[in-house]
Design a protein around this motif. Sequence first.
Motif, PDB file in Angstrom:
ATOM      1  N   THR A  49      46.499  51.838  -9.866  1.00 27.75           N
ATOM      2  CA  THR A  49      45.588  51.239 -10.835  1.00 27.75           C
ATOM      3  C   THR A  49      46.405  50.887 -12.060  1.00 27.75           C
ATOM      4  N   MET A  50      46.277  49.648 -12.522  1.00 26.45           N
ATOM      5  CA  MET A  50      47.011  49.162 -13.669  1.00 26.45           C
ATOM      6  C   MET A  50      46.003  48.863 -14.778  1.00 26.45           C
ATOM      7  N   LYS A  51      46.296  49.363 -15.989  1.00 24.62           N
ATOM      8  CA  LYS A  51      45.420  49.099 -17.125  1.00 24.62           C
ATOM      9  C   LYS A  51      46.271  48.637 -18.294  1.00 24.62           C
ATOM     10  N   ILE A  52      45.893  47.510 -18.886  1.00 21.78           N
ATOM     11  CA  ILE A  52      46.568  47.005 -20.077  1.00 21.78           C
ATOM     12  C   ILE A  52      45.640  47.240 -21.256  1.00 21.78           C
ATOM     13  N   THR A  53      46.190  47.884 -22.303  1.00 20.16           N
ATOM     14  CA  THR A  53      45.389  48.157 -23.489  1.00 20.16           C
ATOM     15  C   THR A  53      46.041  47.555 -24.722  1.00 20.16           C
ATOM     16  N   GLY A  54      45.227  47.352 -25.730  1.00 19.58           N
ATOM     17  CA  GLY A  54      45.687  46.873 -27.018  1.00 19.58           C
ATOM     18  C   GLY A  54      44.858  47.519 -28.104  1.00 19.58           C
ATOM     19  N   GLN A  55      45.492  48.202 -29.033  1.00 15.14           N
ATOM     20  CA  GLN A  55      44.833  48.919 -30.121  1.00 15.14           C
ATOM     21  C   GLN A  55      43.731  49.843 -29.602  1.00 15.14           C
ATOM     22  N   GLY A  56      44.009  50.515 -28.492  1.00 13.40           N
ATOM     23  CA  GLY A  56      43.077  51.487 -27.939  1.00 13.40           C
ATOM     24  C   GLY A  56      41.967  50.920 -27.072  1.00 13.40           C
ATOM     25  N   GLU A  57      41.854  49.612 -26.995  1.00 15.72           N
ATOM     26  CA  GLU A  57      40.803  48.981 -26.187  1.00 15.72           C
ATOM     27  C   GLU A  57      41.395  48.457 -24.884  1.00 15.72           C
ATOM     28  N   THR A  58      40.644  48.599 -23.797  1.00 15.62           N
ATOM     29  CA  THR A  58      41.090  48.107 -22.501  1.00 15.62           C
ATOM     30  C   THR A  58      40.937  46.596 -22.441  1.00 15.62           C
ATOM     31  N   VAL A  60      42.567  44.741 -19.644  1.00 14.96           N
ATOM     32  CA  VAL A  60      42.557  44.413 -18.219  1.00 14.96           C
ATOM     33  C   VAL A  60      42.683  45.708 -17.428  1.00 14.96           C
ATOM     34  N   THR A  61      41.904  45.834 -16.363  1.00 13.68           N
ATOM     35  CA  THR A  61      42.067  46.921 -15.398  1.00 13.68           C
ATOM     36  C   THR A  61      42.030  46.312 -14.010  1.00 13.68           C
ATOM     37  N   LYS A  62      42.968  46.706 -13.168  1.00 14.17           N
ATOM     38  CA  LYS A  62      43.041  46.139 -11.826  1.00 14.17           C
ATOM     39  C   LYS A  62      43.624  47.163 -10.867  1.00 14.17           C
TER      40      LYS A  62
END
Length: 117
Positions: A49-58, A60-62
């Motif tokens: 599972t890959m999750k990209i976050t920015g400033q604590g917010e998700t 993208v999740t895939k």
Amino acid sequence: MKSLVLMFAMTIASSVSFASGVYRCPVTSGDLKGADTVTIVEDCRDSLTMKITGQGETLVTKVVKYDYQNSNEQLKMFKSDDRKTFVYVETDHVGLKVQVSALQYIVRTNYCQQVGW
């Protein structure tokens, strides 16, 4: 002395292999606005599972599956079922890095830190 050197080499080798776990990777470049961290969770050898976050917010999740045909020991490739997202996990003598490629963005990371199992 020999055993100490051997133990050190085994510790280094085990620390850079891509084992099941949770890895947090700082984003160094890419064009997904606001992305600062990629987190990958490898549940087993066949998917992660890959999750990209920015400033604590998700952002993208895939869930992506291991691509046996296009992978080797140093570069493991994972792809989504819709074949629109690809995750490359590169391992070397220092550690592992991640690149996420999708139709709308590419994100590259620096070396990852294992933060969980």
